[in-house]
Scaffold this active site. Sequence first.
Site, PDB file in Angstrom:
ATOM      1  N   ARG A  27       0.832  -1.223   0.000  1.00 29.47           N
ATOM      2  CA  ARG A  27       0.000   0.000   0.000  1.00 29.47           C
ATOM      3  C   ARG A  27       0.856   1.258   0.000  1.00 29.47           C
ATOM      4  O   ARG A  27       0.462   2.289   0.563  1.00 29.47           O
ATOM      5  CB  ARG A  27      -0.956   0.034   1.197  1.00 29.47           C
ATOM      6  N   ARG A  31      -3.299   6.347   1.127  1.00 29.62           N
ATOM      7  CA  ARG A  31      -3.893   7.495   1.812  1.00 29.62           C
ATOM      8  C   ARG A  31      -2.965   8.202   2.788  1.00 29.62           C
ATOM      9  O   ARG A  31      -3.267   9.302   3.235  1.00 29.62           O
ATOM     10  CB  ARG A  31      -5.148   7.030   2.569  1.00 29.62           C
ATOM     11  N   ARG A  40      -6.774  11.417  -5.703  1.00 34.69           N
ATOM     12  CA  ARG A  40      -8.048  10.708  -5.575  1.00 34.69           C
ATOM     13  C   ARG A  40      -9.220  11.686  -5.618  1.00 34.69           C
ATOM     14  O   ARG A  40     -10.258  11.400  -6.234  1.00 34.69           O
ATOM     15  CB  ARG A  40      -8.076   9.902  -4.277  1.00 34.69           C
ATOM     16  N   ASP A  77      -6.853  -2.584  -7.401  1.00 33.77           N
ATOM     17  CA  ASP A  77      -7.548  -3.192  -6.280  1.00 33.77           C
ATOM     18  C   ASP A  77      -7.752  -4.670  -6.579  1.00 33.77           C
ATOM     19  O   ASP A  77      -7.928  -5.047  -7.740  1.00 33.77           O
ATOM     20  CB  ASP A  77      -8.901  -2.514  -6.046  1.00 33.77           C
ATOM     21  N   TYR A 154     -14.978 -12.491  -0.884  1.00 24.84           N
ATOM     22  CA  TYR A 154     -15.747 -11.272  -1.162  1.00 24.84           C
ATOM     23  C   TYR A 154     -16.948 -11.569  -2.047  1.00 24.84           C
ATOM     24  O   TYR A 154     -18.038 -11.016  -1.854  1.00 24.84           O
ATOM     25  CB  TYR A 154     -14.861 -10.223  -1.829  1.00 24.84           C
TER      26      TYR A 154
END
Length: 354
Positions: A27, A31, A40, A77, A154
Amino acid sequence: MTSLTNDTFLRALLREPVDYTPVWMMRQAGRYLPEYRATRAKAGSFMDLCKNPELACEVTLQPLERFPLDAAILFSDILTVPDAMGLGLYFSEGEGPHFERPVRSEADVDRIGIPDPEGELKYVMDAVSTIRRELQGRVPLIGFSGSPWTLATYMVEGGGAKNFSQIKGMMFDRPDLLHRLLAKTADAVTVYLNAQIARGAQATMIFDTWGGALAPANYREFSLAYMQRVIAGLTREAEGRKVPVILFTKNGGQWLGDMANTGCDALGVDWTTDLADARRLVGDRVALQGNLDPCALYASPERIREEVARVLASYGQGPGHVFNLGHGITPDVNPEHAGAMVAAVHELSRAYHV
């Protein structure tokens, strides 16, 4: 394709001699960087950012502008594959990903197909090509996918899960149906990763985020076996050199010995397993990647340096180590602390490669 200026990461994955331990962060484009948050916002949403190759390239390169990292990883992703299968991916603010059409019946499994990487997933492939061009050979580019089990989790749960009731219910009641779903998902992942390699990914990583939620026998049958199937189908050489494969099961330290037999080149190790123990388990079969606790980056730079020294010492002398966090960097970490970690790895690791 441009030749590599810095191939230390690739050589370490193949257990070849290096001058220092290479480092990157899971990552690393994310963020915790204010420039990522600005990009973003410009994109409009997370998936809009993923689906814009130019902006995906921009955020992939942002951490490399700040830190002398030894690899870049494609910004994308893991849920792009099930999204391309037509399950209706959407994100709720503060709740994470959801699917409008979860996979729970035989008809649901029959309905899904293997997405065309140059069709529904062309935006990912275009991002890979764009990143390779803009990297200009500075460092290698890592492509990635979720593991078949993690993606299926998922898909069956319809989003994130706390106790995995839906997919484990299928596993115990209808193992035949789950095997059909996992076989399709494994084939989709194989095609997806091979397309990334064809577009320029120089290493690949399979993220098995939820494998650690399984009992040992179930892990081997429903997670590990399908990662091995993917690995067996991957392109392993491109541009005249080997394309290494990294396998990472979060909370999977007890299975590292089994994972080393899959045909992968390296294993990601989270912070709950000591690298010395991991190295004893796998011997010289594979390289190891890891494994600083991500929360160590909340400490002072001096303390971070001490923790880096501890991780390096736990792996010990010789090649075959890629330094990384034991999981992804957390969003509220001070970027300067990430920089302190990278600098400490590059400085302190040289003593282990003489």
